[in-house]
Design a protein around this motif. Structure first.
Motif, mmCIF file in Angstrom:
data_model
loop_
_atom_site.group_PDB
_atom_site.id
_atom_site.type_symbol
_atom_site.label_atom_id
_atom_site.label_comp_id
_atom_site.label_asym_id
_atom_site.label_seq_id
_atom_site.Cartn_x
_atom_site.Cartn_y
_atom_site.Cartn_z
ATOM 1 N N UNK A 142 12.764 -9.180 34.248
ATOM 2 C CA UNK A 142 13.065 -7.768 34.020
ATOM 3 C C UNK A 142 14.050 -7.586 32.874
ATOM 4 N N UNK A 143 15.012 -8.496 32.754
ATOM 5 C CA UNK A 143 15.948 -8.434 31.632
ATOM 6 C C UNK A 143 15.221 -8.680 30.315
ATOM 7 N N UNK A 144 14.281 -9.614 30.313
ATOM 8 C CA UNK A 144 13.491 -9.876 29.115
ATOM 9 C C UNK A 144 12.689 -8.646 28.710
ATOM 10 N N UNK A 145 12.068 -7.986 29.667
ATOM 11 C CA UNK A 145 11.329 -6.754 29.377
ATOM 12 C C UNK A 145 12.250 -5.677 28.816
ATOM 13 N N UNK A 146 13.427 -5.538 29.397
ATOM 14 C CA UNK A 146 14.376 -4.530 28.923
ATOM 15 C C UNK A 146 14.813 -4.814 27.493
ATOM 16 N N UNK A 147 15.068 -6.075 27.177
ATOM 17 C CA UNK A 147 15.487 -6.446 25.820
ATOM 18 C C UNK A 147 14.366 -6.167 24.816
ATOM 19 N N UNK A 148 13.148 -6.459 25.196
ATOM 20 C CA UNK A 148 12.009 -6.213 24.300
ATOM 21 C C UNK A 148 11.832 -4.723 24.049
ATOM 22 N N UNK A 149 11.964 -3.914 25.084
ATOM 23 C CA UNK A 149 11.809 -2.467 24.922
ATOM 24 C C UNK A 149 12.926 -1.901 24.049
ATOM 25 N N UNK A 150 14.145 -2.354 24.243
ATOM 26 C CA UNK A 150 15.269 -1.876 23.426
ATOM 27 C C UNK A 150 15.099 -2.311 21.973
ATOM 28 N N UNK A 151 14.644 -3.533 21.744
ATOM 29 C CA UNK A 151 14.430 -4.010 20.373
ATOM 30 C C UNK A 151 13.327 -3.216 19.685
ATOM 31 N N UNK A 152 12.263 -2.910 20.401
ATOM 32 C CA UNK A 152 11.184 -2.116 19.818
ATOM 33 C C UNK A 152 11.664 -0.703 19.500
ATOM 34 N N UNK A 153 12.426 -0.115 20.400
ATOM 35 C CA UNK A 153 12.955 1.230 20.149
ATOM 36 C C UNK A 153 13.902 1.241 18.959
#
Length: 52
Positions: A7-18
């Motif tokens: 879940x942390x990995x998903x959150x980091x990916x979403x923040x980086x994309x944003x």
């Protein structure tokens, strides 16, 4: 992989994309150009990691 790490990995990916989209939009780069650059980069990475 434990669920909290996933879940942390998903959150980091979403923040980086944003952040990437926000920086591109604020600098005046259109989303079409950004998408084209990302597709070309993905293709280059795919060709470089190809094992024959």
């Amino acid at each position: 992989m434990p669920l909290p790490h996933f879940l942390a990995l998903l959150a980091v990916i979403i923040v980086a994309a944003a952040a990437t989209v926000w920086l591109a939009a604020s600098s005046g780069v259109s989303l079409a150009v950004l998408a084209l650059v990302v597709l070309i980069a993905a293709g280059v990475v795919r060709l470089m990691t190809r094992v024959e």
